[in-house]
Design an enzyme around this catalytic site. Structure first.
Site, PDB file in Angstrom:
ATOM      1  N   TYR A 164      -0.037  13.368   0.307  1.00 46.03           N
ATOM      2  CA  TYR A 164      -0.678  12.133  -0.127  1.00 46.03           C
ATOM      3  C   TYR A 164      -0.677  11.266   1.003  1.00 46.03           C
ATOM      4  O   TYR A 164       0.378  10.598   1.614  1.00 46.03           O
ATOM      5  CB  TYR A 164       0.384  11.518  -1.263  1.00 46.03           C
ATOM      6  CG  TYR A 164      -0.316  10.540  -1.791  1.00 46.03           C
ATOM      7  CD1 TYR A 164      -0.841   9.369  -1.299  1.00 46.03           C
ATOM      8  CD2 TYR A 164      -0.079  10.547  -3.294  1.00 46.03           C
ATOM      9  CE1 TYR A 164      -1.434   8.431  -2.079  1.00 46.03           C
ATOM     10  CE2 TYR A 164      -0.554   9.606  -4.344  1.00 46.03           C
ATOM     11  CZ  TYR A 164      -1.319   8.496  -3.439  1.00 46.03           C
ATOM     12  OH  TYR A 164      -2.052   7.336  -4.459  1.00 46.03           O
TER      13      TYR A 164
ATOM     14  N   GLU B 127      -2.520  12.348 -12.036  1.00 47.50           N
ATOM     15  CA  GLU B 127      -1.307  11.955 -11.746  1.00 47.50           C
ATOM     16  C   GLU B 127      -0.802  10.719 -12.665  1.00 47.50           C
ATOM     17  O   GLU B 127      -1.750   9.780 -13.100  1.00 47.50           O
ATOM     18  CB  GLU B 127      -1.878  10.961 -10.304  1.00 47.50           C
ATOM     19  CG  GLU B 127      -1.551  11.744  -9.072  1.00 47.50           C
ATOM     20  CD  GLU B 127      -0.948  10.612  -8.158  1.00 47.50           C
ATOM     21  OE1 GLU B 127      -0.269  10.978  -7.319  1.00 47.50           O
ATOM     22  OE2 GLU B 127      -1.389   9.510  -8.162  1.00 47.50           O
TER      23      GLU B 127
ATOM     24  N   ASP C  97       3.774  -1.114  -5.368  1.00 50.61           N
ATOM     25  CA  ASP C  97       2.180  -0.947  -6.132  1.00 50.61           C
ATOM     26  C   ASP C  97       1.994  -2.444  -5.930  1.00 50.61           C
ATOM     27  O   ASP C  97       2.729  -3.450  -6.364  1.00 50.61           O
ATOM     28  CB  ASP C  97       2.667  -0.429  -7.511  1.00 50.61           C
ATOM     29  CG  ASP C  97       2.682   0.882  -7.658  1.00 50.61           C
ATOM     30  OD1 ASP C  97       1.702   1.363  -7.277  1.00 50.61           O
ATOM     31  OD2 ASP C  97       3.983   1.626  -8.024  1.00 50.61           O
TER      32      ASP C  97
END
Lengths: 391, 229
Positions: free
Chosen positions: B171, B46, B57
């Protein structure tokens, strides 16, 4: 109610991490439910009157009208409790949060005006408030930090990236991603993912509705031009929106900073290109690779690289016009209005005043120009006195 | 895209997906880090594509993005990094990124160049399924798997919508929050590992906050490939 689908022309949308989607859909449903609800609107109206001090006056400025050669009126949002138009939106969203049963309020702030409005609402409604504020802004708007803390809010300085409004917004997003279940995120402008641009516009449109009624009562007709500063664009949309279908010129003024040619500015609509930031597709200041550019403005409240998606649409379809004025002209307007009319404008609002000063030649003696005086300048006097060289 | 399917085909043990930000701290070292991950046995690589405002994030990846950008990383250099890796390895490569850098380059151009340089899948962190129609169509035309997130807050109705668009793998976001180290794996992860398979046969990967071999082991026991980030 245009914008209901989350799009303004091609702009708007919901570009957010999956974690937020359920919360946004929940928020949209809750907003649409209360929007037409009589009981909610009665509660909001009474808070606007008894707590916020609405309706705000429309002040005819005789001295500067004579000097500039047109009839200048100010819509006095500086007189709203807290010192700016921000509380209009906060009362609406705060009540909504309470109706949704949320236990905690978070917000981002640039100049601190939105943070102050959030702190006011949190204290009044009995909900804890945490405000994200860029570290640089906590310094240049120290008075507002103190006001927020005095009202029981926790101010969290943001040290990442530009350390201004953009990164404060990113941090508020990150908080919300982790706390969506019990936390309400009060976005302070007509930016962010749907339904915020729509919802904030609806809560701010009270400005334009009042201005419209009052100018017709006083002058027997609609104004020729309406001028408002644009950072995210909530005060501008608030005053523009009730006039969109009229023959009234709408002018949004962005922060030209040190000049658009220098790259040190926040003039998103004048110098940006379409892009996605903080959940919405709109104009954006970005580099050749799509990275968001750092911005500059003398006023922390306009220091943001994005802008509300409805403004992007109004620019493209030419219903509104957007221009930028430089920091130096803003300082001049700040003094000019203070000296001539006894009204100290917020540096943000002084951008709109500066445009009318600089472009007075465009207007005829009988033209009616309404400037949205979105906030008062008390928060800015210490910074401005430093810039003017008196310490 | 076939490379991603190959990883999961007739697989008995969980897959490991290693993550690093492309260009962090500079192009040369970044390539070395990626190659080390591959040598260490990552089944899928990734690559984070750095962005100035990575709202999904936490501080670790924010700082990695800042380092990458300040060393001059651009979309072009990232495609260059992928081509370098491809010279030596057939491990599937998946971009994890934000929408604006795709939009700014042109969606079609971005996906075409990604495919040509050897990318197998792209996950756009700020693109929920509702906004993804055009991107998903172009991804299919470019033989790139559109990877989607499923979060603890995703309802079953939304899971059904997402699995219709998704390819490669799903995911699963193991925590309510942004990326970064956590002390434990939350119960959200096991809830997702229970709910999602009711709606799809796609492989499930679990990421966000998977911070140690113990975490990974616990997740794998629950039926997931894991992403350490």
């Amino acid at each position: 109610m245009e914008g209901k689908t989350g799009r303004f022309g091609d702009y708007g949308g919901q570009y957010v991490p999956e974690t937020m989607m359920n919360a946004l859909q929940e928020l949209e449903a809750a907003f649409l439910k209360i929007h037409g609800d009589k009981e909610f609107n009665r509660e909001l109206f009474s808070l606007q009157q008894e707590f916020a001090g609405r309706q705000t006056p429309l002040t005819f400025c005789g001295n500067i009208s004579e000097e500039l050669g047109c009839k200048v009126y100010l819509k006095r949002e500086d007189l709203v409790h807290g010192g700016s138009h921000k509380l209009n939106n906060m009362l609406g969203q705060g009540l909504l949060a309470k109706h949704m049963g949320k236990k905690r309020l978070i917000a981002e702030t640039g100049a601190g005006q939105h943070g102050v409005a959030t702190a006011i609402v949190g204290a009044a409604l009995g909900l804890p408030v945490e405000v994200y504020m860029g570290e640089i802004d906590t310094r240049r708007q120290a008075l507002n930090v103190f006001r927020m803390e005095l009202m029981g809010a926790k101010v969290i300085p943001v040290r990442s990236g530009t350390r201004t409004l953009k990164d404060a917004t990113s941090e508020a997003f990150r908080d919300w991603v982790a706390t969506v279940l019990d936390t309400y995120y009060l976005i302070g402008s007509v930016v962010g993912p749907h339904p915020y641009p729509l919802m904030v516009r609806e809560f701010q449109s009270v400005i334009g509705r009042e201005a419209r009624e009052e100018i017709v009562r006083r002058e027997g007709r609609l104004p020729d031009s309406i001028v408002a500063c644009v950072g995210g664009g909530s005060n501008a949309i608030g005053i523009f929106h009730p006039f969109l279908n009229d023959d009234v010129e709408l002018i949004g003024i962005e922060a030209g900073g040190k000049g658009i040619g220098t790259g040190e500015h926040s003039a998103t609509l004048c110098a940006g290109e379409p892009g996605v930031l903080h959940g919405t597709l709109s104009y954006l200041l970005q580099d050749a690779d799509g990275q968001v550019l750092p911005t500059h403005s003398i006023s922390a409240g306009l220091d943001y690289p994005g802008v509300g998606p409805e403004h992007a649409m109004l620019k493209d379809n030419k219903r509104a016009h957007y221009a930028a004025v430089k920091d130096a002209d803003v300082l001049e307007a700040f003094s000019f209005l203070s000296k001539r009319e006894g009204i100290i404008p917020a540096l943000e609002s002084a951008h709109a005043v500066a445009y009318v000063m600089k472009n007075a030649g465009r207007f005829d003696t009988n033209d009616i120009v309404v400037i949205n005086l979105s906030g008062r300048g008390d928060k800015d006097v210490s910074e401005v006195s430093k810039m003017m060289g008196c310490t | 895209m076939g490379r991603i399917e190959d990883v999961f085909r007739e697989r008995k043990s969980p897959a490991f997906m290693g993550f690093t930000v492309a260009g962090d701290p500079c192009q040369k070292t970044s390539i070395r880090i990626a190659k080390a991950l591959i040598a260490g046995g990552t089944d899928i690589l990734e690559l984070g594509v750095p962005f100035s405002d990575p709202v999904a994030d936490g501080p670790t990846i924010q700082r990695a993005d800042e380092r990458a950008l300040s060393s001059g990383t651009t979309t072009d250099t990232i495609f260059g990094i992928v081509r370098e890796i491809r010279k030596e390895s057939a491990v599937p490569i998946v971009f994890l990124k934000y929408y604006n850098t795709v939009l700014h380059r042109g969606i079609r151009d971005f996906y075409r160049e990604a495919h040509e340089s050897g990318v197998d899948g792209i996950l756009i962190a700020d693109m929920p399924v509702e906004e993804s129609e055009e991107v998903t169509r172009i991804a299919a035309a470019c033989d790139i798997a559109p990877i989607f997130l499923i979060a603890p807050t995703t309802t079953d109705a939304r899971i059904r919508k997402i699995v219709k668009q998704a390819e490669g793998y799903l995911y699963l976001v193991a925590v309510l929050g942004v990326t970064g180290v956590r002390k434990t794996v939350s119960s959200d992860a096991s809830d997702l590992l229970r709910r999602v398979p009711m709606h799809t046969d796609l492989p499930l990967a679990l990421g966000f906050g998977i911070s140690s071999p113990e975490h990974a082991g616990a997740c794998a026991a629950g039926g997931a490939g894991t992403i350490v980030k």
